[in-house]
Design a protein around this motif. Sequence first.
Motif, PDB file in Angstrom:
ATOM      1  N   ALA A  12      -5.213   5.653 -15.055  1.00 57.20           N
ATOM      2  CA  ALA A  12      -3.920   5.069 -14.693  1.00 57.20           C
ATOM      3  C   ALA A  12      -4.062   3.978 -13.636  1.00 57.20           C
ATOM      4  N   MET A  13      -5.242   3.826 -13.054  1.00 58.51           N
ATOM      5  CA  MET A  13      -5.425   2.840 -11.979  1.00 58.51           C
ATOM      6  C   MET A  13      -5.363   1.419 -12.544  1.00 58.51           C
ATOM      7  N   PRO A  14      -4.292   0.679 -12.231  1.00 53.98           N
ATOM      8  CA  PRO A  14      -4.130  -0.664 -12.808  1.00 53.98           C
ATOM      9  C   PRO A  14      -4.881  -1.729 -12.006  1.00 53.98           C
ATOM     10  N   LEU A  35      -0.458  11.323  -8.628  1.00 51.69           N
ATOM     11  CA  LEU A  35      -1.036  11.017  -9.938  1.00 51.69           C
ATOM     12  C   LEU A  35      -2.462  10.482  -9.740  1.00 51.69           C
ATOM     13  N   GLY A  36      -2.617   9.668  -8.682  1.00 51.55           N
ATOM     14  CA  GLY A  36      -3.944   9.148  -8.319  1.00 51.55           C
ATOM     15  C   GLY A  36      -4.557  10.029  -7.242  1.00 51.55           C
ATOM     16  N   GLN A  75     -13.418  -3.572  -5.565  1.00 56.06           N
ATOM     17  CA  GLN A  75     -13.545  -3.863  -6.994  1.00 56.06           C
ATOM     18  C   GLN A  75     -12.558  -3.032  -7.800  1.00 56.06           C
ATOM     19  N   THR A  76     -12.422  -1.760  -7.424  1.00 62.22           N
ATOM     20  CA  THR A  76     -11.476  -0.875  -8.107  1.00 62.22           C
ATOM     21  C   THR A  76     -10.050  -1.396  -7.939  1.00 62.22           C
ATOM     22  N   ILE A  77      -9.732  -1.873  -6.722  1.00 59.59           N
ATOM     23  CA  ILE A  77      -8.386  -2.393  -6.469  1.00 59.59           C
ATOM     24  C   ILE A  77      -8.152  -3.649  -7.308  1.00 59.59           C
ATOM     25  N   LEU A  78      -9.149  -4.522  -7.379  1.00 55.34           N
ATOM     26  CA  LEU A  78      -8.976  -5.788  -8.102  1.00 55.34           C
ATOM     27  C   LEU A  78      -8.883  -5.583  -9.614  1.00 55.34           C
ATOM     28  N   LEU A  80       0.840  -1.200   0.000  1.00 55.65           N
ATOM     29  CA  LEU A  80       0.000   0.000   0.000  1.00 55.65           C
ATOM     30  C   LEU A  80       0.878   1.254   0.000  1.00 55.65           C
ATOM     31  N   LYS A  81       1.909   1.247   0.826  1.00 56.60           N
ATOM     32  CA  LYS A  81       2.795   2.420   0.920  1.00 56.60           C
ATOM     33  C   LYS A  81       3.659   2.543  -0.333  1.00 56.60           C
ATOM     34  N   GLN A  82       4.322   1.418  -0.712  1.00 57.09           N
ATOM     35  CA  GLN A  82       5.297   1.477  -1.797  1.00 57.09           C
ATOM     36  C   GLN A  82       4.645   1.563  -3.175  1.00 57.09           C
ATOM     37  N   ASP A  83       3.781   0.593  -3.486  1.00 58.61           N
ATOM     38  CA  ASP A  83       3.226   0.515  -4.840  1.00 58.61           C
ATOM     39  C   ASP A  83       2.052   1.464  -5.037  1.00 58.61           C
TER      40      ASP A  83
END
Length: 107
Positions: free
Chosen positions: A81-83, A52-53, A71-74, A36-39
Amino acid sequence: MKVFLLSLLMVFSWTLLALESDAIPSERQQELLHLLKQDCGSCHGLTMKGGLGPALLPENLQGKPAFFLAQTILDGRPGTAMPPWRGLINPTEASWLAQILLQGDPQ
Ligand code: HEC
């Protein structure tokens, strides 16, 4: 036929059990918080204040249901840009992360 239905019921309740127990081992929880912190932080900011997000602080996410955030995270947000993270994060873990974001990072 009865046996078939019974085994179907058993499989079904096992699945429910697996879904309900939000047993994420504490080691994996640490990994997820690190991720969560790094990526996520590389776009959303190290302290989730945005970059950016968008910012992902509790006040920014107020009113957004946990399942929608999970759902957005998955699956990410196509066209933004949200992968998608489905390969790295399973649905239970995504819900857990959504809760963390809604409640605010415990650290
Ligand atoms: C490459 C940049 C990038 C990375 C890395 C990234 N995100 Fe995102 N994220 C975005 C962008 C951009 C949006 C906004 C999408 C939109 O416009 O709807 C977003 C949206 C979101 C939302 C929805 C916010 C809302 O208000 O609806 C959540 C939740 C989220 N990201 C969580 C995460 C998590 C958790 C991670 C790490 C596992 C992550 N993001 C990694 C760019 C990123």
